[in-house]
Scaffold this active site. Structure first.
Site, PDB file in Angstrom:
ATOM      1  CG  ASP A  80     -11.095  -2.391   1.513  1.00  0.00           C
ATOM      2  OD1 ASP A  80     -11.803  -2.678   2.499  1.00  0.00           O
ATOM      3  OD2 ASP A  80      -9.980  -1.840   1.603  1.00  0.00           O
TER       4      ASP A  80
ATOM      5  CE  LYS B  98      -9.863   0.762   3.567  1.00  0.00           C
ATOM      6  NZ  LYS B  98      -8.439   0.447   3.345  1.00  0.00           N
TER       7      LYS B  98
END
Length: 803
Positions: free
Chosen positions: A665, A669
């Protein structure tokens, strides 16, 4: 024949000069395959000049000679500017022989001789383009369409597909592994004479050849990007229609819109190929795709006009059965392929008025005179036509009222509704139609817009957004002057679709009873076909890789997309840019500010810096609100695994917390932010430290949570070491000035900026040309269903400002 073979058709405006030819070659390099077919029109105004030459032959030989000389110079200049010396001599010699032959013609000429003269423009285009392709390293061959297309002369000649099919097959077999550049506009009759295929004949021959050659797609390249809601030269804010259903396109073509012709669409309807319309001057400016499905719309999509139409008036003797006569006349004209654009039965005057374009009216008049219907026939000039086209327009009270309202001051002869319900047509005494078209377009399409919303994912974030949307809907509609309706809720296997609107508050209670199972991208296609909405927006609040793989399909259906899903934004750059381009080409938006920092304006800031002239040099920070919370809490008093379980129960993690713990994750980003900064970063280039032990990676979610004590064991030793050094552990992302990208656990001094955060906070440090010595820092809550759903709502608000 190759299943993937396509056909590209280029009109005269796409071949207007040497620069245009070079542009076409670049298009074919990028968009065509080695066995694709190419159909060409005559370059620029060549056919018009040939018509002037023929006309002058009958009136003034000197003018005919001057016209032919001017055309010769134009064709010679194209060869001179485009072709190298090796091939130029041969092309110039052939062209000179053809112009010498044309110069020897004397009037009168037969219709077949005239047709042969007018076909020269396509021959010159085919020969020149194929030579230019070969020169650019693309094997190509010129092909005269008269070698295989068979048609008899008529007002609207039809290609005999049965006779043409084996000839097409034979020609293509001869030219395997070559792009075949074919002349448009022309066919040959049984006597071996040239037959011209009429207005838009090259477009028609393109789709006929495409059907005969069994291509997968025909793309018609011209000087416009496709079908607009009105002529963009008249209506400045006319919008491109990325999708048009076949029956709507056919109705538009039947009404003689210049961008389409009814015969062009006939082969599309009778085959499996797609039809695309694109602009050769700006290939990336979007396109219109004609779908072979019937529309079930709720109103007009297009305002079309013709400046000049004519009326054939049939006056019958009193006492006849006018309803029977009307039926006989119209059915007879239909069989002869001479249907009027529209008509009016005047019972009180014993007459029938038929409306035609100037191109067709002569053939229709001659046919009616020969048919002997027992009526006095008059031809009347001096009329224009305006139409509102779209499935369901005749049943849309608002559109009907608006259409009639704007016509009340116009010199209207009559207004009619098509039998299909696909158009409202007004015939007016000839006047400047542009102001009326603009006025009707504004009345019908610039009233309060209706925006349909489809929510993908009804878990933590989805449920929070539904609550927020219900609270904010009225205010958003008031602020934007638009109507927003939730029309679909989609989960991994089922969806609830209701074009009348779904009450956001009722979703959790009624989803199971209202939803149905779907296959593959069925819900995307159904949303794309929804009628009555000016725009449709898909909200992806999932973490689904499968859904992210369907973003191109969402773009193809002409919808906007708002993502909290990070998969596409951090995918390999080829797919990322492909998705970006897919939405940009059709003037639709893909917004994904919720992918990084939840509600923090980090994507906006990075993008604005770059677009304002700054240069991002490095990025660092704590990008995960979940991992921020976990490491802020992790002081050894509570095992790390128990903190993970607590965060999961509170909705601070992804549905599967391993998506946070494995670093993917945060990696996504970092990749997304780097790309917003204009930096090239591939996901595999990021060195990622996962907190998930290998033995827990492939377990079910329940088993993972049961055995998660392993997480505590792995981190306990690192925590003790950090404590001895009076440091704390934090999960940090870094993109350094040298391009090195890392994601993982770091031990930081307690005074470090990244160490002193509130639980769930994110912090982003941006080093740039402007913020070199003192980085720009953005910090605040970076996790939680409320702030993420707020970011989605913020993007929806932003999107509505663009619509």
């Amino acid at each position: 024949m190759p299943a993937s073979r396509q056909l590209h058709k280029f009109g005269g405006s796409s071949l207007a000069n040497s620069d245009c030819y070079r542009r076409v070659v670049n298009i074919l390099k990028e968009y065509s395959g080695p066995e694709d077919l190419i159909v060409v029109s005559a370059a620029g105004k060549t056919t018009n000049r040939l018509l002037e030459f023929l006309d002058a032959l009958y009136k003034d030989g000197r003018v005919a000679h001057e016209t032919l000389h001017s055309l010769r110079q134009f064709q010679l200049s194209l060869i001179d500017e485009l072709i190298g010396d090796d091939e130029k001599t041969s092309l110039l010699a052939t062209l000179s022989d053809e112009f010498s032959t044309l110069g020897e013609l004397t009037a009168p000429l037969t219709e077949a001789q005239k047709a042969a003269v007018l076909g020269h423009g396509e021959i010159w285009s085919s020969r020149l383009l194929s030579a230019l392709l070969v020169q650019e390293g693309l094997p190509a061959v010129a092909q005269d369409s008269r070698a295989f297309l068979r048609a008899e002369a008529n007002t609207q000649p039809e290609v005999d597909r049965g006779a043409s099919y084996p000839l097409v097959k034979e020609i293509l077999a001869q030219h395997a592994h070559h792009r075949v550049v074919i002349t448009g506009f022309m066919a040959q009759n049984q006597q071996g004479q040239t037959t011209l295929l009429g207005r838009n004949g090259s477009d028609y021959s393109a789709t006929v050849i495409g059907a005969l050659a069994e291509v997968s797609r025909v793309t018609i390249w011209s000087d416009v990007a496709g079908v607009f809601s009105a002529d963009p030269r008249i209506v400045s804010d006319a919008c491109l229609l990325p999708l048009l259903r076949l029956d709507e396109a056919s109705e538009l073509a039947r009404l003689a819109a210049p961008v389409l012709h009814s015969r062009t669409l006939q082969p599309v309807a009778q085959s499996t190929m797609d039809l695309h319309l694109r602009c050769s001057y700006e290939p990336e400016s979007g396109s219109s795709r004609i779908e072979r499905v019937l529309a079930s719309g709720r109103g007009a999509k297009i305002i079309s006009s013709l400046d000049e139409v004519l009326i054939i008036k049939l006056i019958f003797a009193p006492g006849h059965d006018f309803q029977r006569l009307e039926k006989e006349v119209l059915e007879s004209l239909k069989r002869a392929q001479l249907e009027p654009l529209t008509y009016e039965l005047q019972k009180d005057k014993h007459s029938l008025r038929l409306v035609y374009t100037a191109e067709i009216v002569g053939g229709a008049l001659e046919y009616l005179q020969d048919a002997a219907f027992g009526a006095e026939i008059k031809l009347k000039e001096g009329y224009s036509l305006i139409a509102a086209v779209g499935a369901g327009v005749t049943k849309n009270a608002n559109h009907c009222y608006g259409f009639y309202q704007k016509l009340k001051s116009a010199p209207v002869e009559f207004v009619s509704e098509s039998h299909s319900g696909l158009s409202l047509i007004a015939v007016i005494r000839r006047s400047d139609t542009a102001p009326l078209v603009s006025s009707i377009h504004s009345q019908l399409f610039q009233a309060q817009k209706r925006v349909g919303i489809a929510l993908c994912g009804k878990g933590n974030i989805g449920a929070s957004w539904l609550t927020l949307f219900a609270e904010q809907k009225a205010e958003l509609e008031k602020r934007r002057g638009m109507n927003f309706e939730l029309v679909a809720v989609v989960d991994s296997q089922t969806y609830w679709f209701n074009p009348e609107g779904i009450d956001a508050i009722s979703v959790s209670e009624h989803f199971d009873e209202e939803s149905i199972a779907y296959q593959d991208g069925e819900w995307i296609r159904q949303l794309g076909a929804i009628q009555g909405f000016d725009d449709v927006v898909v909200l992806d609040v999932t973490a689904s890789k499968e859904l992210a793989s369907k973003y191109l399909q969402i773009a193809e259906q002409g919808m906007h997309l708002i993502s909290a899903n990070k998969v596409a934004g951090s995918a390999p750059s080829t797919y990322y840019h492909e998705v970006q381009d897919a939405f940009a080409k059709i003037n639709r938006y893909w917004l994904y500010n919720a992918t990084v920092g939840a509600g923090l304006p980090i994507n906006h800031t990075v993008r604005d810096l770059r677009e304002s002239g700054d240069e991002i040099q490095a990025l660092s920070g704590i990008f995960s609100g979940t991992l921020s919370w976990l490491f802020q809490q992790y002081d050894g008093s509570v095992p790390f695994a128990e903190l993970v379980d607590l965060a999961w129960q509170q909705g601070l993690t992804e549905p599967d917390p391993r998506s946070d713990l494995d670093g993917s994750d945060v990696m996504r980003k970092l990749v997304i932010l780097a790309r917003e900064a204009g930096l090239e970063l591939e996901p595999e280039s990021v060195k990622v430290e996962s907190l998930v032990p290998a033995e827990l990676a492939d377990l079910s979610l329940d088993d993972f949570l049961d055995k998660s004590q392993l997480l505590s064991e792995l981190l306990a030793e690192r925590l003790e070491k950090a404590k001895r050094e009076e440091k704390v552990l934090r999960y940090v992302a870094r993109l350094e000035k040298n391009g090195k990208a890392t994601v993982g656990v770091e031990a930081l001094n307690k005074e470090h900026a990244l160490a002193n955060l509130l639980p769930c906070d994110n912090i982003f440090a941006i080093e740039s040309k402007w913020y070199k010595d003192n980085p720009l820092v953005i910090r605040g809550p970076g996790a939680g269903r409320e702030v993420t759903s707020g970011a989605i709502q913020s993007d929806l608000n932003l999107l509505s400002s663009f619509l």
